[in-house]
Design an enzyme around this catalytic site. Structure first.
Site, PDB file in Angstrom:
ATOM      1  CD  GLN A  62      75.603  -1.570  33.685  1.00 44.71           C
ATOM      2  OE1 GLN A  62      75.067  -0.550  33.278  1.00 44.71           O
ATOM      3  NE2 GLN A  62      76.847  -1.893  33.397  1.00 44.71           N
ATOM      4  CB  CYS A  76      76.832   6.658  30.542  1.00 49.77           C
ATOM      5  SG  CYS A  76      77.469   5.028  30.297  1.00 49.77           S
ATOM      6  CG  HIS A 111      77.120   7.775  35.323  1.00 52.17           C
ATOM      7  ND1 HIS A 111      75.980   7.025  35.187  1.00 52.17           N
ATOM      8  CD2 HIS A 111      78.050   7.213  34.515  1.00 52.17           C
ATOM      9  CE1 HIS A 111      76.203   6.061  34.296  1.00 52.17           C
ATOM     10  NE2 HIS A 111      77.449   6.146  33.885  1.00 52.17           N
ATOM     11  CE  LYS A 140      89.322  -1.554  33.501  1.00 57.98           C
ATOM     12  NZ  LYS A 140      88.385  -2.567  32.997  1.00 57.98           N
ATOM     13  CG  ASP A 152      75.447   2.571  35.813  1.00 55.74           C
ATOM     14  OD1 ASP A 152      76.616   2.764  36.178  1.00 55.74           O
ATOM     15  OD2 ASP A 152      75.064   2.680  34.637  1.00 55.74           O
ATOM     16  NE  ARG A 208      76.275  -3.666  28.498  1.00 55.16           N
ATOM     17  CZ  ARG A 208      77.227  -3.358  29.369  1.00 55.16           C
ATOM     18  NH1 ARG A 208      78.226  -4.193  29.579  1.00 55.16           N
ATOM     19  NH2 ARG A 208      77.182  -2.220  30.016  1.00 55.16           N
ATOM     20  CG  HIS A 238      80.432   4.025  34.437  1.00 59.00           C
ATOM     21  ND1 HIS A 238      79.265   4.035  33.726  1.00 59.00           N
ATOM     22  CD2 HIS A 238      80.623   2.764  34.849  1.00 59.00           C
ATOM     23  CE1 HIS A 238      78.769   2.819  33.702  1.00 59.00           C
ATOM     24  NE2 HIS A 238      79.566   2.030  34.371  1.00 59.00           N
TER      25      HIS A 238
END
Length: 592
Positions: A337, A290, A341, A421, A339, A319, A467
């Site tokens: 990911q 992000c 945004h 979410k 991902d 992570r 996200h």
RNA sequence: GCCGACGUAGCUCAACGGCAGAGCAACCGCCUUGUAAGCGGUCGGUUAUGGGUUCGACUCCCAUCGUCGGCUCCA
């Protein structure tokens, strides 16, 4: 018809009662044992004990046998309500029980350690020689438990009250069903899950590996696994491009200042790796994408005309996961990911949610997941951001869910502190649920990074930030895909779609000719020209889950055909090459 | 990270104080094959790593690394 709550079913009482019966059996075997708690759980029950030595599989067998005899003795369960003092007297040698009694007196907690609304009465249940501090309810008599439908499953360590600073107890897991058929069914499902284990199939099909020397939780994608991943990614990229996403690439590390601003060094630090020093500056491996996407947004002044902006990246993040939790492709330390945004205006926001939910469902359906459930998580007590924005966002999420027709549940107060979410979970071929997609509002980062766009009024406004990850991570999704299909992916995803099987050496040239023709048509083809018998080649192709086996011998060579065999074992037999090609292309097109 | 089990050939597994083995795979050869393993031979090991006990350790003990089942965690 409303579904009966599990807690209200007889099965639940049987399982809870079985836990008591097990505790009696354990106490008989280890008179000095301290017993802690023993609830019913989803597929059975457990009980935690403090024992003088580790349990062996033989112990479990003996305990299980003793349980059956206790059941057959058909003891009644007797409930008695008592005072805290009396309870302390009864359990004076049982420190865990004493602690529970203390808690009950203080206002009470249930067996999960959750506070109870009102101060509970203290009750005990006794059957045969065994008395337990217990809220109940239980079955009337031990004989109501079917002795042919119980099984002790495993022993595992478990902290007292789930607290890693407290003593480690031995937890015995067991299962009980109404009938032995249901037990068999349950065991079958476990066995089926074992056979589908992506770690096992990943090895058998040569898809991926994890290597000690490389490091735990770090995935090596082998050529065949990488091929599947590339097919998934190509599809993903095309669908995103068609749908108005723009692709970005961002680095794997960023300066400490970035993570200070984003707040990750405050609330996410325990999942991040130690920084590397570059010319006296600290850089962190990214646990999320992000902040980078945000800086792309911020790289120039944005107009309301620029929105919505959809930035997508297959971003690889790292992570820290504790060593004990790593698990194949499902829990790893480095993963990619899928991902993206979204940045949009308030007036665009509901439509943007409609879009991203539809898009998510489309992507999941494409991989053969038809059985999808949604979970809407709303504002928790401790939350950042304006309440008005929360409400608008939650309304948009729920409206989209209603419109889409996906069945959904609401987890009130279950959202993250920075926004509500939707999670999408799919049911796999043997009925297990996997969370894949997340569509998550973020009211925190736009504030922290002071994101704005210039509105029609010439004034700066705060955009909405969403996200989302659809597949979650490539690693985890691949694992789910492997287990869902037990390695027999739909044809479009198979790294090798066709194997040509020449019967004798003299057929190899023809096989190669057919293979080139099929390759030209876009199929992924191999010729098995080993000096093996046809039977062995078929067996190997079957084990590799190859969708189409094309056997070619004298007859096929003469007629310009191929003898088709499918991995299902079906054997359609000789057909013209063109006919096969048509069939294969159709099945690939339809993602069967 | 914690508790327990485990770590032997590329893979699946034996041997459990007394010479480290089998099947499959790989390699070589023979066979030229009709819908799930043709036959023979060859190669392959510091028994995870490092210490210790012992006349002798894959085997017993300690530590480390890793795997598995759980716990915990899961922005």
């Amino acid at each position: 018809m409303s579904k009966e709550r599990y807690e209200d079913t007889k099965l639940f009482r049987m399982r809870h009662s079985a836990a008591h019966v097990m505790a009696q059996a354990v106490l008989e075997k280890f008179p000095d044992a301290k017993y802690a708690i023993g609830p019913a759980i989803d597929d059975g029950f457990y009980y935690d004990f403090d024992l003088p030595r580790p349990l062996t599989p033989e112990d479990l067998e003996q305990i299980e046998a003793r349980m059956r005899s206790i059941i057959r003795e058909n003891h009644p369960f007797v409930r008695r309500e008592i005072s805290a003092d009396e309870a302390r007297q009864i359990f004076k040698d049982q420190p865990y029980k004493l602690e529970l009694i203390e808690g009950l007196e203080q206002g009470g907690f249930d067996e999960h350690g959750e506070p109870l609304a009102e101060k509970p009465v203290i009750s005990i249940y006794t059957h045969a020689s065994f008395t337990d501090l217990c809220r109940g309810p239980h079955v009337e008599r031990t004989g109501e438990i079917n002795p042919d439908a119980i099984k002790l499953m495993s022993v595992a360590g478990a902290y007292w009250r789930g607290d890693e600073h407290r003593p480690m107890l031995q937890r015995i897991y067991g299962t009980v069903w109404y009938t032995s058929e249901e037990l068999q069914q349950y065991l079958w499902k476990l066995e089926e899950a074992r056979k589908r284990d992506h770690r096992k199939i990943g090895k058998e099909l040569d898809l991926f590996s994890v290597n000690d020397e490389v490091g735990p939780g770090l995935i090596l994608w082998h050529p065949k696994g990488a091929k599947v991943r590339k097919i998934i990614e190509d599809f993903w990229m095309n669908e995103h491009e068609r749908s108005g996403y723009e692709f970005v690439f961002t680095p794997h590390i960023g300066r400490a200042a970035l993570w200070e601003t984003s707040g990750h060094l405050g609330f996410y630090k325990e999942s991040m790796y130690a920084p590397v020093d570059i010319e006296g500056q600290q850089y962190y491996l990214k646990p999320m994408n992000c902040p980078f996407h945000i800086h792309i947004y911020k790289s120039q002044i944005r107009s309301y005309r620029d929105l919505p902006m959809r930035l997508a990246e297959k971003g690889t993040v790292y992570r820290y996961e504790r060593s004990g939790v790593l698990h194949g492709l499902f829990r790893v330390r480095g993963f990619t990911q899928d991902d993206a945004h979204h940045f949009c205006r308030e007036d665009q926001m509901p439509e943007e949610i409609d879009f991203v939910l539809d898009f998510s469902l489309h992507i999941l359906h494409s991989f053969g997941f038809q059985d999808i459930k949604a979970y809407l998580s709303t504002r928790p007590e401790k939350a950042d951001g304006e309440v008005a924005r929360w409400n608008a966002a939650e309304a948009a999420l729920e409206n989209s869910l209603k419109r889409s027709g996906v069945p959904y549940e609401v987890d009130a107060g279950g959202g993250a502190f920075y926004g509500p979410k939707i999670d999408l979970k799919v049911n796999d071929a043997i009925g297990r649920e996997w969370q894949l997609s997340t569509i998550q509002f973020d009211f925190n980062l736009p504030e922290r990074f002071d994101l704005t766009y210039i509105g029609e009024d010439g004034q700066p406004h705060r955009p909405y930030m969403i996200h989302r990850a659809l597949l979650g991570s490539m690693e985890r999704f691949f694992g789910v895909l492997i287990e869902h299909y037990a390695g027999a992916f739909p044809v479009w995803l198979m790294p090798i779609q066709v194997v040509l099987i020449p019967i004798a050496d003299r057929h190899v040239a023809y096989a190669q000719k057919v293979a080139s023709e099929l390759k030209l048509a876009g199929l992924r083809v191999r010729v098995d020209d080993r000096a093996e018998r046809m039977n062995a080649k078929i067996r190997d192709a079957q084990n590799q889950k190859i969708p189409y086996m094309l056997v070619v011998g004298d007859k096929e060579m003469e007629s310009g055909q191929v003898a088709l065999r499918l991995r299902s074992g079906e054997n359609p037999g000789p057909i013209p090459i063109a006919t096969f090609l048509e069939r294969a292309k159709k099945e690939i097109e339809e993602k069967i």
